[in-house]
Design an enzyme around this catalytic site. Structure first.
Site, PDB file in Angstrom:
ATOM      1  N   HIS A 267       0.840  -1.215   0.000  1.00 33.49           N
ATOM      2  CA  HIS A 267       0.000   0.000   0.000  1.00 33.49           C
ATOM      3  C   HIS A 267       0.870   1.258   0.000  1.00 33.49           C
ATOM      4  CE1 HIS A 267      -3.289  -2.733   1.285  1.00 33.49           C
ATOM      5  NE2 HIS A 267      -2.347  -3.247   2.055  1.00 33.49           N
TER       6      HIS A 267
ATOM      7  N   SER B 106      15.529  20.923 -17.396  1.00 32.26           N
ATOM      8  CA  SER B 106      14.405  21.840 -17.539  1.00 32.26           C
ATOM      9  C   SER B 106      14.911  23.099 -18.225  1.00 32.26           C
ATOM     10  CB  SER B 106      13.857  22.175 -16.154  1.00 32.26           C
ATOM     11  OG  SER B 106      13.233  23.440 -16.178  1.00 32.26           O
TER      12      SER B 106
ATOM     13  N   LYS C 286      17.146  21.042 -12.272  1.00 33.82           N
ATOM     14  CA  LYS C 286      16.354  19.847 -12.555  1.00 33.82           C
ATOM     15  C   LYS C 286      17.106  18.772 -13.345  1.00 33.82           C
ATOM     16  CE  LYS C 286      12.609  19.227 -11.611  1.00 33.82           C
ATOM     17  NZ  LYS C 286      11.348  19.671 -12.215  1.00 33.82           N
TER      18      LYS C 286
ATOM     19  N   ASN D 254      15.481  15.474 -14.807  1.00 34.05           N
ATOM     20  CA  ASN D 254      14.171  14.819 -14.855  1.00 34.05           C
ATOM     21  C   ASN D 254      14.233  13.396 -15.421  1.00 34.05           C
ATOM     22  OD1 ASN D 254      12.821  17.056 -13.813  1.00 34.05           O
ATOM     23  ND2 ASN D 254      12.668  18.011 -15.841  1.00 34.05           N
TER      24      ASN D 254
ATOM     25  N   GLU E  76       9.386   8.269 -17.329  1.00 34.19           N
ATOM     26  CA  GLU E  76       8.008   8.783 -17.464  1.00 34.19           C
ATOM     27  C   GLU E  76       7.407   8.374 -18.800  1.00 34.19           C
ATOM     28  OE1 GLU E  76       7.730  13.068 -15.985  1.00 34.19           O
ATOM     29  OE2 GLU E  76       9.868  12.639 -15.926  1.00 34.19           O
TER      30      GLU E  76
ATOM     31  N   TYR F 243     -12.070 -14.102 -44.655  1.00 34.06           N
ATOM     32  CA  TYR F 243     -11.337 -12.836 -44.743  1.00 34.06           C
ATOM     33  C   TYR F 243     -12.299 -11.667 -44.930  1.00 34.06           C
ATOM     34  CZ  TYR F 243      -8.306  -9.042 -46.048  1.00 34.06           C
ATOM     35  OH  TYR F 243      -7.682  -7.823 -46.059  1.00 34.06           O
TER      36      TYR F 243
HETATM   37  N1  ARG Z   1      -3.714  -5.524 -47.497  1.00 32.39           N
HETATM   38  C1  ARG Z   1      -4.536  -6.643 -47.147  1.00 32.39           C
HETATM   39  C2  ARG Z   1      -4.531  -6.869 -45.628  1.00 32.39           C
HETATM   40  O1  ARG Z   1      -3.672  -6.350 -45.002  1.00 32.39           O
HETATM   41  C3  ARG Z   1      -4.020  -7.852 -47.812  1.00 32.39           C
HETATM   42  C4  ARG Z   1      -5.077  -8.880 -48.089  1.00 32.39           C
HETATM   43  C5  ARG Z   1      -6.042  -8.336 -49.080  1.00 32.39           C
HETATM   44  N2  ARG Z   1      -6.946  -9.339 -49.540  1.00 32.39           N
HETATM   45  C6  ARG Z   1      -7.978  -9.023 -50.263  1.00 32.39           C
HETATM   46  N3  ARG Z   1      -8.723  -9.987 -50.654  1.00 32.39           N
HETATM   47  N4  ARG Z   1      -8.295  -7.793 -50.549  1.00 32.39           N
HETATM   48  O2  ARG Z   1      -5.354  -7.529 -45.091  1.00 32.39           O
END
Ligand code: ARG
Length: 482
Positions: A178, A299, A305, A307, A312, A339
């Site tokens: 603490h 500073s 100073k 720092n 940080e 995808y």
């Molecule tokens: N630039 C795309 C990505 O980073 C690559 C894959 C693109 N694929 C597609 N079918 N458009 O995901």
């Protein structure tokens, strides 16, 4: 200092002055129009995924070798493809390839350059491959390479803390709970605590690497291919441990990106806690440690100073690493198989987290190596804060007193000592007796931080023997000479 020349041609090549659209090789004969330049600008990723060029070339070479082995291209064709890919890699190394937004990403840039050089032979490279499995392959290779760099830096940081254990071996410091003075410990015990944290980070890297290390190549767009490819062969060439088993999963999976960024986030959290501690310890109020001037700033107005900006910023930069993890988690939330272009947005947070944490580690190592603990300042105040109260309580327990009773009675002694603003060792026989008839001057011999530290026994505690045991263990596992 070398700054890479990215040679960015941001404007791209328009179809004509009247038709401000862009032709792109990813737009097949189905399109009646070029891409609106606003779309081209909106959707390009070359401005950040150029960083994958080495992995893209490695992946393409392995793919070409596999195509040749399977009779899909001839060995002459393979030879030209490999030769030109090496040349293109050189162009990219030297920052000499112009980037064009209509080529969208690093995959199209490299492929188009190959086609420009080899014509139809270049047009064969994308056989049985899609950018969907290609990007996943590149990204896995990139993450794998960078996890290894990360692990090496963490190891060096552990070694830096370990050498401090020897340098500061007999220094006793207060441990805090603490943020209040709690019990005395060896400084080395503190350094070992950080070694443990970074060791967990390293074991997370090992785990993460296992899941990164499987090969998507050949998953093609989403369903695999009817062409006679050998996925195990290309996976093996790229050093992957396994071939990813489901083509739909392959083109959608970014778990490994999230996982790597989580690993980085924990490291950033650990560094941030350490930075906070050393910022405090370097204040005039604490005066426990002197930070190396090479890593401090001054500073512009206050001449006195010095720092701790590096620390940080280490603490501050952890915020973006945490933010990047959040970005990725939200990015994949609710994405249907497989995808989706959303996935392109995974790269900026991934790259930023690696860049940030690697930069923090590179600075943490010399700071840990060079900072100087201030034993005189620390020991001058060790009798403040009743650091030996718990040790005294344990002596009483050893004499047969129930823990709760001993806890209460030592609390009474502390209250008397606090009232007179003296340490426990200054209490008179009469004061000791006033709390319990059985207390006498022999208790005073048990007091003081040195005795308390020497008295620890349990495994993982802060006694000199236990600490030496741990130092030895880490020397062996980090392969450091004593
Ligand atoms: N630039 C795309 C990505 O980073 C690559 C894959 C693109 N694929 C597609 N079918 N458009 O995901």
């Amino acid at each position: 200092m070398r700054i890479r020349n990215l040679n960015f041609v941001v404007d791209g090549i328009f179809n004509s002055d009247q038709d401000r659209t862009l032709a792109s090789p990813s737009r097949s004969g189905v399109f009646t129009h070029g891409a609106d330049d606003r779309l081209a600008r909106f959707s390009e990723s070359i401005s950040f995924d150029y960083r994958l060029y080495q992995q893209d070339i490695r992946g393409s070479k392995a793919h070409a070798k596999m195509l040749c082995q399977q009779g899909l291209i001839s060995s002459d064709e393979l030879e030209s493809i490999e030769r030109e890919l090496t040349e293109i890699g050189g162009l990219l190394d030297r920052g000499e390839m112009p980037f064009r937004i209509e080529l969208e990403d690093i995959h199209m840039h490299i492929e188009q350059e190959l086609i420009d050089r080899l014509g139809d032979v270049g047009r064969k490279l994308h056989t049985a491959r899609s950018r969907n499995d290609q990007i996943s392959t590149d990204l896995r290779l990139w993450v794998r390479d960078h996890l290894d760099i990360l692990d090496a830096l963490l190891q060096r940081l552990q070694v830096a803390f370990l050498s401090r254990c020897q340098k500061d071996h007999d220094v006793i410091v207060p441990a805090y709970t603490h943020m209040q003075r709690a019990q005395p410990v060896l400084a080395a015990h503190y350094w070992l605590a950080y070694i443990e944290k970074f060791s967990r980070d390293r074991s997370r890297i090992v785990d993460c690497r296992k899941r990164v290390n499987e090969c998507p190549l050949g998953g093609a767009a989403v369903a695999g291919t009817s062409l006679p490819i050998d996925r195990a062969y290309s996976a093996n060439l790229l050093g992957f441990e396994r071939v990813a088993a489901n083509s739909i999963d392959i083109s959608s999976d970014r778990d490994f990106v999230v996982e790597a960024v989580f690993v980085l986030t924990m490291i950033a959290e650990h560094l941030s806690g350490w930075a906070e501690e050393w910022i405090l310890w370097s204040t005039t109020e604490f005066g426990f440690i002197k930070l190396p001037h090479a890593f401090c700033t001054g500073s512009s107005i206050m001449p006195q100073k010095v720092n701790p900006d590096t620390l940080e910023l280490t603490r501050g930069k952890s915020a973006r690493v945490v933010g990047n993890l959040q970005t990725l988690l939200v990015l994949i939330k609710g994405l249907p198989l497989a995808y989706n272009r959303d996935l392109q947005e995974d790269k900026p947070p991934l790259f930023d987290s690696f860049d940030t944490v690697l930069a923090c580690l590179e600075l943490a190592i010399p700071i840990v190596e060079q900072a100087q603990l201030q034993p005189d300042v620390i020991s001058a105040r060790l009798d403040q804060g009743y650091l030996d109260a718990t040790a005294l309580m344990e002596v009483l327990i050893g004499r047969g007193m129930p823990q709760r009773t001993a806890h209460h009675k030592v609390g009474e002694l502390v209250a008397i000592a606090k009232g007179r603003a003296v340490p426990l060792s200054n209490l008179s026989d009469a004061e000791l007796k006033s709390v319990d008839e059985s207390f006498d001057g022999s208790l005073r011999e048990q007091l003081g931080v040195k005795g308390a530290v020497a008295g620890y026994r349990s495994y993982g505690s802060s006694s000199p023997e236990r600490v030496a045991e741990q130092v030895k263990r880490w020397q062996a596992s980090l392969a450091v000479q004593s």
